[in-house]
Design an enzyme around this catalytic site. Structure first.
Site, short mmCIF file in Angstrom:
data_model
loop_
_atom_site.label_atom_id
_atom_site.label_comp_id
_atom_site.label_asym_id
_atom_site.label_seq_id
_atom_site.Cartn_x
_atom_site.Cartn_y
_atom_site.Cartn_z
N SER A 6 -75.64 -23.86 -24.73
CA SER A 6 -74.29 -24.38 -24.50
C SER A 6 -73.99 -24.40 -23.01
CB SER A 6 -73.26 -23.51 -25.22
OG SER A 6 -71.97 -23.94 -24.84
N HIS B 130 -76.02 -28.43 -25.74
CA HIS B 130 -74.74 -28.42 -26.46
C HIS B 130 -73.60 -28.53 -25.45
CE1 HIS B 130 -72.24 -27.27 -29.97
NE2 HIS B 130 -71.53 -26.53 -29.12
N ASP C 150 -69.52 -28.53 -25.07
CA ASP C 150 -68.25 -28.21 -25.72
C ASP C 150 -67.10 -28.93 -25.04
OD1 ASP C 150 -68.99 -26.22 -27.74
OD2 ASP C 150 -69.63 -25.01 -26.02
N MET D 139 -63.11 -29.26 -25.06
CA MET D 139 -61.89 -28.58 -25.55
C MET D 139 -60.68 -29.23 -24.91
SD MET D 139 -63.19 -24.68 -25.10
CE MET D 139 -64.77 -24.13 -25.73
N HIS E 178 -69.88 -31.32 -29.00
CA HIS E 178 -69.04 -30.64 -29.99
C HIS E 178 -67.58 -30.84 -29.58
CE1 HIS E 178 -67.72 -26.33 -31.51
NE2 HIS E 178 -67.13 -27.30 -32.18
N MET F 247 -63.89 -30.22 -29.79
CA MET F 247 -62.79 -29.37 -30.25
C MET F 247 -61.52 -30.02 -29.75
SD MET F 247 -64.71 -25.80 -29.46
CE MET F 247 -65.91 -26.65 -28.45
N MET G 27 -69.17 -22.71 -37.46
CA MET G 27 -68.79 -21.84 -36.33
C MET G 27 -68.97 -20.38 -36.74
SD MET G 27 -68.01 -23.84 -33.89
CE MET G 27 -67.61 -22.52 -32.76
N ASP H 56 -72.95 -21.84 -34.26
CA ASP H 56 -72.44 -21.84 -32.88
C ASP H 56 -71.50 -20.65 -32.68
OD1 ASP H 56 -71.44 -22.47 -30.38
OD2 ASP H 56 -70.39 -24.28 -31.02
C1 DX5 Z 1 -67.13 -21.87 -28.60
C2 DX5 Z 1 -68.15 -22.92 -28.30
C3 DX5 Z 1 -69.54 -22.42 -28.18
C4 DX5 Z 1 -69.77 -21.45 -27.05
C5 DX5 Z 1 -70.90 -20.55 -27.47
O1 DX5 Z 1 -65.94 -22.50 -28.90
O2 DX5 Z 1 -68.15 -23.90 -29.33
O3 DX5 Z 1 -70.48 -23.49 -28.12
O4 DX5 Z 1 -70.09 -22.07 -25.84
O5 DX5 Z 1 -71.03 -19.55 -26.52
P1 DX5 Z 1 -71.75 -18.16 -26.84
O6 DX5 Z 1 -73.16 -18.50 -27.27
O7 DX5 Z 1 -71.68 -17.45 -25.54
O8 DX5 Z 1 -70.99 -17.51 -27.95
ZN ZN Z 2 -69.77 -25.41 -29.40
#
Ligand code: DX5
Ligand code: ZN
Length: 214
Positions: free
Chosen positions: A7, A30, A32, A34, A63, A65, A136, A174
């Site tokens: 990630s 990956h 993220d 947000m 991903h 969010m 998740m 994840d």
């Molecule tokens: C959380 C994200 C993850 C995050 C995972 O909302 O979707 O992808 O980056 O990070 P770790 O592996 O540090 O939990």
């Molecule tokens: Zn993620």
């Protein structure tokens, strides 16, 4: 073989090319996204995605969010995503279908994501369209949280549906995935492991990626 998706949230954004070089042996990167509404955090948007696209040749697993992701999925496809996943909680069933259709029409892979409190059954209406399903293992919003082992029955449940109906569909987890938790995920049936802090925080990143494969 189990796939590893580091990630990028845990990477050093001051020099992406340099910080992404050590993850070249992974399978996906990956990313993220947000929006500060669906989750109480804001990560990155289109200009940074363009920079990530230039900094690595790994397939980008984006991903989202984001509330009502149907508004933005095409821009993420055009911006370099290879896989785009949307949360089932982020809109109506009709609009989630529309989002998946738009991603597929762009020739990209698509899938749905479920938060910890969302049951396995919530993915069923979208099963036919999904190339990947993401469970998740933390509340979405932040990297570095503790792994929720109580999500494993949900992973196993979805794994049996996949084996029965759509064996080519990938099953991703994840959140909190690390050397001590990866085997639990693999045993429950996950074949794609996302790991942020466990990968980018490792002294030897390629060795850590290899270790996470179980
Ligand atoms: C959380 C994200 C993850 C995050 C995972 O909302 O979707 O992808 O980056 O990070 P770790 O592996 O540090 O939990
Ligand atoms: Zn993620």
């Amino acid at each position: 073989m189990v796939k590893i998706a580091p990630s990028v949230l845990s990477a050093d954004f001051s020099n992406l090319k340099e910080s992404l070089a050590p993850v070249a042996s992974a399978d996906y990167l990956h990313v993220d996204i947000m929006d500060g509404l669906f989750v109480p955090n804001i990560s990155l948007g289109f200009p940074v995605l363009a920079g990530i696209r230039k900094a690595t040749s790994l397939p980008l697993d984006v991903h989202l969010m984001v509330e009502r992701p149907v508004r933005y999925v095409e821009r993420f496809c055009d911006g370099g995503a290879d896989i785009v996943t949307v949360h089932v909680e982020a809109d109506t069933e009709e609009n989630i279908h529309a989002a998946l259709d738009k991603i597929r029409a762009k020739g990209k892979k698509c899938g749905v994501v479920v938060k910890p409190k969302t049951p396995a059954e919530a993915v069923l209406p979208f099963f036919d369209k999904c190339d990947i399903i993401l469970v998740m293992t933390v509340e979405p919003g932040f990297g570095g949280q503790s792994f929720m082992a109580d999500m494993m029955p949900k992973v196993s449940q979805i794994r049996s549906r996949i084996d029965q109906w759509k064996p080519q569909c990938e099953l991703e987890v994840d959140g909190g995935v690390a050397p001590g938790t990866c085997k639990t995920c693999i045993d429950a049936g996950a074949n794609v492991l996302v790991a942020g802090s466990a990968v980018f925080g490792a002294a030897d990143i390629p060795a850590r990626i290899a270790a996470l494969r179980g």
